[in-house]
Design an enzyme around this catalytic site. Structure first.
Site, PDB file in Angstrom:
ATOM      1  N   ASP A 118       0.881  -1.165   0.000  1.00 50.27           N
ATOM      2  CA  ASP A 118       0.000   0.000   0.000  1.00 50.27           C
ATOM      3  C   ASP A 118       0.920   1.217   0.000  1.00 50.27           C
ATOM      4  OD1 ASP A 118      -1.657   2.114   0.539  1.00 50.27           O
ATOM      5  OD2 ASP A 118      -2.479   1.304   2.397  1.00 50.27           O
ATOM      6  N   LYS A 142       3.195  11.215  -3.349  1.00 49.88           N
ATOM      7  CA  LYS A 142       2.190  10.558  -4.186  1.00 49.88           C
ATOM      8  C   LYS A 142       1.338  11.583  -4.939  1.00 49.88           C
ATOM      9  CE  LYS A 142      -1.423   7.042  -3.528  1.00 49.88           C
ATOM     10  NZ  LYS A 142      -1.970   6.124  -2.497  1.00 49.88           N
ATOM     11  N   GLU A 200      -7.079   0.715  -4.540  1.00 56.03           N
ATOM     12  CA  GLU A 200      -7.056   0.597  -3.081  1.00 56.03           C
ATOM     13  C   GLU A 200      -8.381   0.073  -2.499  1.00 56.03           C
ATOM     14  OE1 GLU A 200      -5.737   4.490  -1.954  1.00 56.03           O
ATOM     15  OE2 GLU A 200      -3.764   4.136  -2.834  1.00 56.03           O
ATOM     16  N   ASP A 230     -12.912   5.336   2.007  1.00 56.22           N
ATOM     17  CA  ASP A 230     -11.476   5.390   2.322  1.00 56.22           C
ATOM     18  C   ASP A 230     -11.028   6.832   2.478  1.00 56.22           C
ATOM     19  OD1 ASP A 230      -8.717   5.414   2.380  1.00 56.22           O
ATOM     20  OD2 ASP A 230      -8.440   4.087   0.665  1.00 56.22           O
TER      21      ASP A 230
HETATM   22  N1  LIG Z   1      -6.007   7.519  15.667  1.00 53.64           N
HETATM   23  C1  LIG Z   1      -6.176   8.358  14.660  1.00 53.64           C
HETATM   24  N2  LIG Z   1      -7.096   9.341  14.709  1.00 53.64           N
HETATM   25  C2  LIG Z   1      -7.253  10.203  13.694  1.00 53.64           C
HETATM   26  N3  LIG Z   1      -6.550  10.171  12.567  1.00 53.64           N
HETATM   27  C3  LIG Z   1      -5.618   9.214  12.453  1.00 53.64           C
HETATM   28  C4  LIG Z   1      -5.382   8.262  13.482  1.00 53.64           C
HETATM   29  N4  LIG Z   1      -4.399   7.425  13.072  1.00 53.64           N
HETATM   30  C5  LIG Z   1      -4.026   7.853  11.859  1.00 53.64           C
HETATM   31  N5  LIG Z   1      -4.753   8.925  11.483  1.00 53.64           N
HETATM   32  C6  LIG Z   1      -4.624   9.718  10.260  1.00 53.64           C
HETATM   33  O1  LIG Z   1      -4.723   8.885   9.155  1.00 53.64           O
HETATM   34  C7  LIG Z   1      -4.005   9.498   8.084  1.00 53.64           C
HETATM   35  C8  LIG Z   1      -3.153   8.467   7.408  1.00 53.64           C
HETATM   36  O2  LIG Z   1      -3.993   7.488   6.943  1.00 53.64           O
HETATM   37  P1  LIG Z   1      -3.477   6.371   5.965  1.00 53.64           P
HETATM   38  O3  LIG Z   1      -2.233   5.764   6.525  1.00 53.64           O
HETATM   39  O4  LIG Z   1      -4.613   5.479   5.712  1.00 53.64           O
HETATM   40  O5  LIG Z   1      -3.169   7.319   4.743  1.00 53.64           O
HETATM   41  P2  LIG Z   1      -2.506   6.950   3.369  1.00 53.64           P
HETATM   42  O6  LIG Z   1      -3.037   5.658   2.906  1.00 53.64           O
HETATM   43  O7  LIG Z   1      -1.050   7.081   3.488  1.00 53.64           O
HETATM   44  O8  LIG Z   1      -3.033   8.125   2.475  1.00 53.64           O
HETATM   45  P3  LIG Z   1      -3.815   8.074   1.142  1.00 53.64           P
HETATM   46  O9  LIG Z   1      -4.875   7.006   1.271  1.00 53.64           O
HETATM   47  O10 LIG Z   1      -4.394   9.421   1.048  1.00 53.64           O
HETATM   48  O11 LIG Z   1      -2.834   7.757   0.096  1.00 53.64           O
HETATM   49  C9  LIG Z   1      -3.183  10.618   8.669  1.00 53.64           C
HETATM   50  O12 LIG Z   1      -3.788  11.852   8.355  1.00 53.64           O
HETATM   51  C10 LIG Z   1      -3.248  10.338  10.154  1.00 53.64           C
HETATM   52  O13 LIG Z   1      -3.138  11.508  10.927  1.00 53.64           O
HETATM   53 MG   LIG Z   2      -4.648   4.807   1.811  1.00 52.11          MG
END
Ligand SMILES: Nc1ncnc2c1ncn2[C@@H]1O[C@H](COP(=O)(O)OP(=O)(O)OP(=O)(O)O)[C@@H](O)[C@H]1O
Ligand SMILES: [Mg+2]
Lengths: 107, 622
Positions: B25, B87, B184, B206
């Site tokens: 991912d 990204k 995704e 998502d």
């Molecule tokens: N406990 C939590 N409460 C609120 N937000 C959270 C928590 N844990 C993670 N996040 C938020 O989730 C986000 C990251 O999510 P994720 O890892 O799914 O993103 P990503 O897959 O990298 O991004 P994208 O899907 O946009 O490419 C960040 O903004 C982070 O602050």
């Molecule tokens: Mg994601």
């Protein structure tokens, strides 16, 4: 004649079987191949075969065909962690030499 | 030494031939790698037991990249060389990045895709992503004890061709064999579908760090079909951080923040946001480089208020996806939450309220996508029987060809399931035409000018034939990764031409959304324009054909009065063709057709006689 599982191996196998959602046990085997003559096989079991020999170890059913058993008798299957890697390891008293890879051996 | 895993019955690999496959991912904020071991999908952790790799790359003086947490920790004191959220730049030109001025980067515009200037040199987003992928590959190889067979890498459903291609290029640069790119939300569905053997129609919601994706999937008997997708590529957890950040700045009355201080406050804002998922209030303290002290308490209630409109923003695309799928909220059997931001309580309750049901959350929302990708990788590598399930995805915008008069002929309609191959036959317009230009377009509108041009190429070497005799089959093929290739071949001669469509930069989803909107608003206007162009093409073709026939046989087969009638009808049609009235053109064409009916019949008789004249009598009798 017996095959045994270490406690950690049995624990893992039960977990994997539960996550897989089906399967009656684990099949160990030996087949000819690899750099040193013979190789281990490790599979889930969905159905038993007529010739299967069955062992019970720490609550897990272990199946093996009679030919393989001659090479595996007395083996203990262990589950180990080596750094980031984790998986099963055969402690087989019949082995004379292995190729160092853990997958193939000679008797 | 290799440690063994339990294989599916009958699928035990030969020794040293383990088909080690991983799912990645590659997120805007965080990236993960997962694999299936002994039948179970699990996320792989680093030496310190961390599963999430922050998608942050910092370039060092010696040119080497620092990836992940260490880089993230340094981002406030080395903002120019520390690339976050790369990204967003994949497959994008500088003009596609609206908030370029708000980032600390030194962008270099380059044809196709922008570049970033760092102390280690100018980097393309593909290279930065490759550094993230290399780190994950290293982690996977250490964990699996061998070389990888390949990986499934996930991309947002809305990624266009250029963004998908850039992702594939990054993987290649990282030495990873891409088994497939996977949407995704579809990966999330795989994770849930397989684990729970669910049936029905599901909505995947998502909300990650930088992007919002909504997908509607139909699951039945282990078959997944994506029936609609929508989203917003500029909506995610970062926006929630930004709101808190602005609140801190306002509340503390700070002016003139340095880039480093801004980063510091942003990362504190994120921490505060995450803390409010569990607690009802949180304290934010910092000392800025100017010496200014920040000390604020933020309550969950205030935070929910500051970000209420962001939540509303997710519901628009959700409604659109439902409408595209022709479904109502009642038709949805389950809602799956994906992405770290769906942990936020007000997101969960808004989703629950909208769908009038509690969303599914039993898998970790951060890991769902990687787990699903790992399952698919495992299957593609041959470790799992593939007849168990089949995967279908859709294309976001129709693909078509330009035909005469600047019209778009749709070859693959929007929301067709992938992979898909469709062919359409075309013919030559003029006698003796030996080349045909093929113009590939993407979009919902009727006229080429309103759609996006993807590629142009030429089919040459068509043997000269009368107009309409050549059979040119144009085949559109969109593979499982959503990448398009177009081939054309003339069937009577076998002449062939092919093109892989790799646009220099792609469509943004804003653009996709706008184009969809436009097609709806303009549908009526488009129809009229289409009618006019069609009638013009038909009329011109009729004039040319009639003229050619007259030149050939007119003097022989027509009386003077007949000839005059036809000439007059042709003249009327010519005049009408210059006008805008498609009904008048049609009428003139019809009367020309009537005027030439006798002539056409005589030509047919004459050509039969000519054909017979060449043969011997015996042959006819036999
Ligand atoms: N406990 C939590 N409460 C609120 N937000 C959270 C928590 N844990 C993670 N996040 C938020 O989730 C986000 C990251 O999510 P994720 O890892 O799914 O993103 P990503 O897959 O990298 O991004 P994208 O899907 O946009 O490419 C960040 O903004 C982070 O602050
Ligand atoms: Mg994601």
């Amino acid at each position: 004649m017996a095959i045994t599982l270490s406690a950690s191996a049995a624990d893992r196998i039960q977990k994997f079987l539960a996550q897989r959602g089906k399967g009656i046990g684990l099949r160990l085997g030996v087949r000819t191949s690899g750099c040193s003559g013979m190789a281990y096989t490790l599979e889930f079991v969905d159905e038993t075969l007529p010739d299967d020999l069955s062992f019970e170890s720490c609550g897990v059913t272990v199946l093996i065909d009679p030919k393989s058993l001659t090479f595996l008798d007395g083996t203990e299957l262990d589950f180990v962690r080596e750094g980031l890697n984790e998986g099963f390891k055969f402690n087989n008293p019949n082995v004379k030499n292995t190729c160092g890879c853990g997958e193939s051996f000679n008797v | 030494m290799a440690l063994l895993q339990i294989a599916e019955p009958g699928l035990c690999a030969d020794p040293h031939q383990h088909r080690l496959a991983i799912g990645i991912d590659l997120g805007t904020t965080n990236s993960l790698v997962a694999t299936v071991r002994s039948g179970s999908a699990a996320v792989l952790e680093d030496e310190s037991g961390r599963a999430l790799l922050p998608s942050v790359v910092r370039y060092m003086q010696d040119g080497s990249p620092q990836v992940g947490l260490e880089a993230q920790l340094r981002q406030s004191d080395d903002p120019h060389n520390t690339i976050v959220s790369v990204k967003r730049f994949m497959g994008r030109g500088l003009k596609d990045v609206q908030d370029a001025a708000a980032t600390p980067y030194r962008f270099v515009d380059a044809p196709g895709m922008l570049r970033l200037e760092t102390r280690a040199g100018v980097k393309s987003p593909v290279e930065v992503s490759a550094d993230i992928l290399k780190t994950l590959r290293g982690r996977a190889e250490a964990a699996l004890g061998g070389e990888l067979t390949g990986a499934v890498i996930t991309v947002p459903a809305y990624f266009d061709d250029a963004q998908r291609q850039a992702t594939k290029d990054a993987a290649r640069l990282a030495g990873i064999n891409v088994l497939r790119l996977l949407n995704e939300p579809t990966a999330a569905a795989i994770a849930y579908g397989l684990d729970n053997a669910s049936q029905g129609t599901f909505c995947i919601f998502d909300l990650g760090g930088g992007t919002f994706d909504i997908s509607i999937l139909r699951l039945s008997q282990g078959i997944f079909e994506v029936v609609a997708t929508n989203g917003d590529s500029k909506l995610g957890g970062d926006d929630f951080d930004e709101r808190i950040y602005r609140w801190i700045v306002e509340q503390s009355g700070i002016a003139d923040l340095s880039a480093g201080d801004a980063r510091l406050l942003l990362s504190l804002a994120r921490k505060a946001k995450e803390a409010l998922t569990e607690k009802d209030e949180t304290r934010i303290t910092a000392t800025l480089s100017s010496g200014t002290a920040v000390d604020r308490v933020l309550s969950a209630e205030t935070f929910f208020m500051l970000t209420a409109d962001l939540i509303t923003k997710t519901l628009g695309p959700t409604r659109k996806a439902l409408r595209d799928a022709g479904l109502g909220v009642d038709d949805i059997d389950g809602v799956v939450l994906v992405g770290g931001s769906t942990r936020m309580r007000h997101v969960r309750s808004a989703v629950a309220k909208f769908f009038q049901r509690e969303p599914l959350t039993n898998l970790d929302p951060d890991q769902v996508v990687a787990l699903g990708a790992a399952m698919q990788a495992n299957m593609l590598a041959g470790n799992h029987r593939s007849d168990d399930w089949l995967l279908l995805d859709v294309i976001p915008l129709s693909l078509g060809l330009e035909t005469m008069g600047g019209l778009v002929e749709k070859v693959i309609p929007r929301n067709a399931t992938l992979p898909v191959t469709r062919a359409q036959d075309f013919t030559t317009f003029k006698d003796g035409q030996t080349a045909m230009s093929i113009h590939v377009l993407q979009g919902e509108r009727e006229l080429t000018g309103d759609c996006r041009s993807l590629a142009r190429f030429e089919l040459r070497g068509i043997p000269p034939m009368v107009a309409g005799a050549a059979r040119i089959r144009v085949t559109f093929q969109v593979d499982a990764d959503g990448l398009l290739s177009v081939s054309a071949h003339e069937q009577t001669s076998g002449v062939q031409a092919t093109i892989e469509v790799k646009p220099s930069y792609g469509l943004g989803d804003d653009e996709i959304a706008r184009m969809l909107q436009d097609s709806f608003t303009h549908a009526h206007h488009d129809m009229a324009a289409r009618n006019l162009r069609e009638q013009r093409v038909d009329g011109l073709r009729l004039l040319e054909a009639t003229q050619a026939a007259l030149d050939l046989d007119g003097w022989q087969l027509l009386s003077d009065t007949e000839r005059v009638t036809i000439d007059r009808a042709m003249e009327t049609l010519r005049v009408m063709l210059d006008g805008l009235d498609h009904v008048a053109i049609k009428r003139a064409a019809d009367s020309l057709n009537r005027a030439t009916a006798q002539f056409a019949a005589r030509r047919m008789d004459a050509s039969i006689q000519r054909a017979l004249a060449g043969r011997r009598l015996e042959a006819l009798e036999a």
